[in-house]
Design a protein around this motif. Structure first.
Motif, PDB file in Angstrom:
ATOM      1  N   HIS A 194      -0.996  -5.528   5.361  1.00 46.32           N
ATOM      2  CA  HIS A 194      -0.337  -6.410   6.334  1.00 46.32           C
ATOM      3  C   HIS A 194      -1.270  -6.806   7.486  1.00 46.32           C
ATOM      4  CE1 HIS A 194       0.575  -2.802   8.749  1.00 46.32           C
ATOM      5  NE2 HIS A 194       0.825  -3.621   9.743  1.00 46.32           N
ATOM      6  N   TYR A 195      -2.383  -6.067   7.670  1.00 48.97           N
ATOM      7  CA  TYR A 195      -3.329  -6.481   8.710  1.00 48.97           C
ATOM      8  C   TYR A 195      -3.923  -7.852   8.382  1.00 48.97           C
ATOM      9  CZ  TYR A 195      -3.250  -2.556  11.894  1.00 48.97           C
ATOM     10  OH  TYR A 195      -2.862  -1.656  12.856  1.00 48.97           O
ATOM     11  N   ASP A 245      -4.154   6.313   5.505  1.00 46.45           N
ATOM     12  CA  ASP A 245      -3.071   5.468   6.007  1.00 46.45           C
ATOM     13  C   ASP A 245      -3.612   4.197   6.678  1.00 46.45           C
ATOM     14  OD1 ASP A 245      -0.280   4.998   6.636  1.00 46.45           O
ATOM     15  OD2 ASP A 245      -0.768   5.502   8.724  1.00 46.45           O
ATOM     16  N   MET A 246      -4.725   4.316   7.366  1.00 46.92           N
ATOM     17  CA  MET A 246      -5.236   3.184   8.157  1.00 46.92           C
ATOM     18  C   MET A 246      -6.675   2.811   7.816  1.00 46.92           C
ATOM     19  SD  MET A 246      -2.896   2.220  10.487  1.00 46.92           S
ATOM     20  CE  MET A 246      -3.804   1.364  11.757  1.00 46.92           C
ATOM     21  N   HIS A 253      -6.594  -0.904   6.242  1.00 50.12           N
ATOM     22  CA  HIS A 253      -6.575  -1.842   7.383  1.00 50.12           C
ATOM     23  C   HIS A 253      -7.927  -1.926   8.101  1.00 50.12           C
ATOM     24  CE1 HIS A 253      -2.398  -1.704   6.577  1.00 50.12           C
ATOM     25  NE2 HIS A 253      -2.070  -0.708   7.361  1.00 50.12           N
ATOM     26  N   ARG A 308       8.067  10.163   9.115  1.00 49.37           N
ATOM     27  CA  ARG A 308       7.347  10.039   7.843  1.00 49.37           C
ATOM     28  C   ARG A 308       6.476  11.247   7.547  1.00 49.37           C
ATOM     29  NH1 ARG A 308       3.721   5.601   9.139  1.00 49.37           N
ATOM     30  NH2 ARG A 308       3.565   4.840   7.025  1.00 49.37           N
ATOM     31  N   LYS A 313      -0.970   0.994  22.716  1.00 51.22           N
ATOM     32  CA  LYS A 313      -0.987   0.289  21.443  1.00 51.22           C
ATOM     33  C   LYS A 313      -1.975  -0.860  21.592  1.00 51.22           C
ATOM     34  CE  LYS A 313       0.624  -1.442  17.490  1.00 51.22           C
ATOM     35  NZ  LYS A 313       0.304  -0.813  16.220  1.00 51.22           N
ATOM     36  N   THR A 318      -4.800  -3.101  19.028  1.00 50.24           N
ATOM     37  CA  THR A 318      -5.726  -3.359  17.923  1.00 50.24           C
ATOM     38  C   THR A 318      -6.662  -4.443  18.424  1.00 50.24           C
ATOM     39  OG1 THR A 318      -3.963  -2.895  16.369  1.00 50.24           O
ATOM     40  CG2 THR A 318      -5.918  -3.971  15.480  1.00 50.24           C
ATOM     41  N   LYS A 325      -3.179   7.944  16.106  1.00 52.48           N
ATOM     42  CA  LYS A 325      -1.794   7.935  16.580  1.00 52.48           C
ATOM     43  C   LYS A 325      -1.729   8.677  17.910  1.00 52.48           C
ATOM     44  CE  LYS A 325       0.641   7.177  12.307  1.00 52.48           C
ATOM     45  NZ  LYS A 325       1.009   5.765  12.455  1.00 52.48           N
ATOM     46  N   LYS A 368      -1.930 -10.741   9.868  1.00 52.10           N
ATOM     47  CA  LYS A 368      -1.823 -10.949  11.319  1.00 52.10           C
ATOM     48  C   LYS A 368      -2.540 -12.244  11.688  1.00 52.10           C
ATOM     49  CE  LYS A 368      -1.488  -6.015  12.364  1.00 52.10           C
ATOM     50  NZ  LYS A 368      -0.228  -5.788  13.074  1.00 52.10           N
ATOM     51  N   GLU A 372      -2.592   3.543  18.344  1.00 53.23           N
ATOM     52  CA  GLU A 372      -1.127   3.478  18.352  1.00 53.23           C
ATOM     53  C   GLU A 372      -0.596   4.530  19.304  1.00 53.23           C
ATOM     54  OE1 GLU A 372       0.912   2.683  14.461  1.00 53.23           O
ATOM     55  OE2 GLU A 372      -0.746   3.924  13.780  1.00 53.23           O
ATOM     56  N   LYS A 423       0.833  -1.188   0.000  1.00 52.86           N
ATOM     57  CA  LYS A 423       0.000   0.000   0.000  1.00 52.86           C
ATOM     58  C   LYS A 423       0.881   1.256   0.000  1.00 52.86           C
ATOM     59  CE  LYS A 423      -1.395   1.731   4.280  1.00 52.86           C
ATOM     60  NZ  LYS A 423      -0.327   2.058   5.186  1.00 52.86           N
ATOM     61  N   ASN A 462      -3.365  -7.137  18.443  1.00 54.83           N
ATOM     62  CA  ASN A 462      -2.028  -6.596  18.515  1.00 54.83           C
ATOM     63  C   ASN A 462      -1.939  -5.684  19.748  1.00 54.83           C
ATOM     64  OD1 ASN A 462       0.508  -6.013  17.545  1.00 54.83           O
ATOM     65  ND2 ASN A 462      -0.162  -4.688  15.894  1.00 54.83           N
ATOM     66  N   TYR A 508       5.191  11.889   3.945  1.00 52.09           N
ATOM     67  CA  TYR A 508       4.118  10.986   3.506  1.00 52.09           C
ATOM     68  C   TYR A 508       2.846  11.232   4.318  1.00 52.09           C
ATOM     69  CZ  TYR A 508       1.438   6.631   4.125  1.00 52.09           C
ATOM     70  OH  TYR A 508       0.432   5.719   4.266  1.00 52.09           O
TER      71      TYR A 508
HETATM   72  C1  BG6 Z   1       0.970   1.020   8.500  1.00 53.91           C
HETATM   73  C2  BG6 Z   1       0.798   2.515   8.595  1.00 53.91           C
HETATM   74  O1  BG6 Z   1       0.290   0.524   7.378  1.00 53.91           O
HETATM   75  O2  BG6 Z   1       0.454   0.414   9.674  1.00 53.91           O
HETATM   76  C3  BG6 Z   1       1.485   3.056   9.822  1.00 53.91           C
HETATM   77  O3  BG6 Z   1       1.330   3.132   7.429  1.00 53.91           O
HETATM   78  C4  BG6 Z   1       1.014   2.323  11.055  1.00 53.91           C
HETATM   79  O4  BG6 Z   1       1.232   4.445   9.972  1.00 53.91           O
HETATM   80  C5  BG6 Z   1       1.118   0.814  10.867  1.00 53.91           C
HETATM   81  O5  BG6 Z   1       1.829   2.725  12.139  1.00 53.91           O
HETATM   82  C6  BG6 Z   1       0.479   0.083  12.027  1.00 53.91           C
HETATM   83  O6  BG6 Z   1       0.729  -1.273  11.907  1.00 53.91           O
HETATM   84  P1  BG6 Z   1       0.725  -2.253  13.157  1.00 53.91           P
HETATM   85  O7  BG6 Z   1       0.945  -3.598  12.574  1.00 53.91           O
HETATM   86  O8  BG6 Z   1       1.839  -1.804  14.061  1.00 53.91           O
HETATM   87  O9  BG6 Z   1      -0.606  -2.083  13.832  1.00 53.91           O
END
Ligand code: BG6
Length: 485
Positions: free
Chosen positions: A179-180, A236-237, A241, A224, A346, A348, A341, A183, A217, A149, A379, A227
């Motif tokens: 990448h979510y 971004d999220m 995700h 970054r 942290k 999820t 953020k 997991k 988070e 992404k 997470n 970006y």
């Molecule tokens: C990324 C975002 O895709 O996912 C980041 O670009 C974010 O901003 C990250 O911090 C969070 O991933 P995870 O796996 O740590 O929850």
């Protein structure tokens, strides 16, 4: 699994170092990739093979979830070669092709090629085109394209990018990483629902009062700014995700199911998502930006003071939204999603709040009961817990909640990238985003992007280390976000 060559663009970059080399190494340790494999790393810098291999060894020492054994690392890095490449220069692709073929012959590989693009999306189309024009795509084995992404920055740009890519790689050959979806607990969601009659039977608006999906988070914008200040939490999220978590949680799969079925069901969730009309956005979406505060005892600065951020940036570092899925299973119950953020912790997680039957029976005891909650922790640690009411021995006629818990620690689980690279190599696209999902997700968020652009919504601030702006709590009306500390 068939042996393959991995051709990695962006081999000198941060993602490769932090995630991709450790993931490949852990797969290697577990015997999940064939002992004969070839990785050709590409980057602009002029590196030698030896320098590249020592860079990988360093990355493993710093970022592998399991301590790397030195002998094994030495053996592992032998599979890696480096090739300097300018993505626009077709002669460089000719050299690359020679190297790929040479390594295939040396190692007796059948010509399966995984092109992994760990580079900015502005390079995707050029690289895809050059790969095909150089003849790298003509091979006796399979070819696949893995991309990271962001896939576009709005509906129009995502469509344009997809259109370009589709000239060179078919949908079946494109593996879009979110990448979510790698997991372990996210991959477990479908199993949880269909292999447990208790959950399966309750998985609808008949018993569920609301679903809450949180990705909080503690980190800020980090390095970054360039970006992130143009992207915000929504791109971004949320678009990727968070909507993937929503699909994975609310799809109803037949048992047994196939990868096609998973994607079909996910798509149908998005098709049932009630579109937001411009006039409804303010009542359904809250955006926020962090101010200074304290996280885990450390003072941190506000978003506008972070290096590289525009002085009057209106960028969102937090989003909360209330969504409705107008299908047979979910009609009438809200789905709450939030991500931000610089939040308190942290975490999820998905929390499913069940309806309280005593309320509808007018049973006065219901005021002392907590709702049943199914909590799925994704997470940093993974766990499942169920909150139930039991009799309060000390206070007759009242209840106390108990939680049945299971928890696994992060280091004992494969990382998302291990699962995803493993799946891409064996050709299982279940946990990759299909174009249909990407397109529908952008279509759903598009009115929100436009409202943000036009500043049609308030931008709330929140203290770093908090659970987001107050407005995100008010968004829930008489409901509340569960498990906030
Ligand atoms: C990324 C975002 O895709 O996912 C980041 O670009 C974010 O901003 C990250 O911090 C969070 O991933 P995870 O796996 O740590 O929850």
């Amino acid at each position: 699994m068939e042996a393959a060559s991995i051709v990695l663009f962006g081999a000198t970059g941060d993602l490769a170092m932090r995630k991709l080399y450790p993931a490949l190494f852990n797969l290697y340790m577990d015997g999940k990739i064939p002992s004969t494999f070839s990785v050709i790393g590409l980057g602009r810098r002029e590196w030698t093979d030896e320098y590249f291999q020592s860079h990988i060894a360093k990355a493993l020492n710093a970022f592998s979830r399991r301590k790397p054994d030195e002998t094994l690392v030495r053996e592992f890095v032998q599979a890696f070669r480096y090739c300097a490449l300018d993505v626009n220069n077709s002669e460089d692709y000719t050299r690359l092709k020679e190297l790929v073929v040479q390594r295939e012959q040396q190692l007796g590989l059948a010509g399966n090629r995984l092109f992994y693009l760990s580079v900015g999306p502005e390079f995707f189309a050029t690289i895809a085109e050059q790969l095909i024009q150089s003849g790298l795509g003509e091979t006796a084995g399979w070819k696949r394209l893995v991309i990271e992404k962001p896939f576009g920055r709005d509906l129009a740009s995502a469509r344009e990018l997809n259109e370009k890519l589709s000239h060179f790689f078919s949908e079946e050959e494109v593996y879009r990483i979110d990448h979510y979806l790698g997991k372990p607990m996210v991959q477990n969601l479908e199993v949880l629902e269909y292999s447990n009659p208790v959950i399966h039977a309750l998985w609808s608006n008949r018993y569920i009062a609301n679903v809450q999906i949180t990705a909080a988070e503690t980190v800020g914008v980090e390095e970054r700014a360039g970006y992130y200040d143009k992207t915000g939490a929504i791109r971004d999220m949320f678009q990727n995700h968070m909507l993937q978590l929503l699909m994975m949680t609310t799809m109803h799969l037949p048992n047994p199911s196939t990868p096609e079925e998973v994607r079909r069901k996910k798509k149908s969730v998005l098709e049932s998502l009630r579109p937001l009309q411009p006039e409804d956005i303010a009542a359904h979406v809250i955006r926020g930006q962090y101010q200074e505060g304290v996280i885990a005892g450390q003072a941190v600065q506000g978003y506008l003071d972070e290096p590289g951020i525009e002085p009057y940036s209106q960028n969102d570092t937090f989003i909360a939204a209330k969504l409705w899925i107008d299908n047979h299973f979910w009609k009438g119950i809200p789905i709450y999603i939030r991500t931000g953020k610089r939040m308190q912790e942290k975490s999820t997680r998905i929390v499913v709040q069940f309806k309280d039957p005593m309320e509808s029976y007018n049973d006065p005891r219901h005021t002392t009961a907590e709702p049943n909650l199914l909590v799925i922790e994704i997470n940093p640690n993974e766990g499942i817990s169920l909150q139930l009411n039991t009799k309060d021995a000390d206070h007759p006629g009242q209840f106390v909640p108990v939680r049945a818990n299971s928890m696994t620690h992060a280091a004992d689980m494969p990382e998302a990238y291990e699962n995803l690279i493993f799946d891409a190599l064996r050709g299982d696209a279940t946990f990759f985003a299909h174009w249909d999902e990407v397109e529908l997700s952008w279509a759903w968020v598009q009115p929100i992007l436009e409202a943000f652009e036009a500043n049609a919504l308030p931008l709330y601030t929140y203290k770093s280390g908090s659970n987001g702006p107050e407005a995100a709590h008010e968004l829930l009306g008489s409901d509340k976000w569960w498990l906030d500390k």
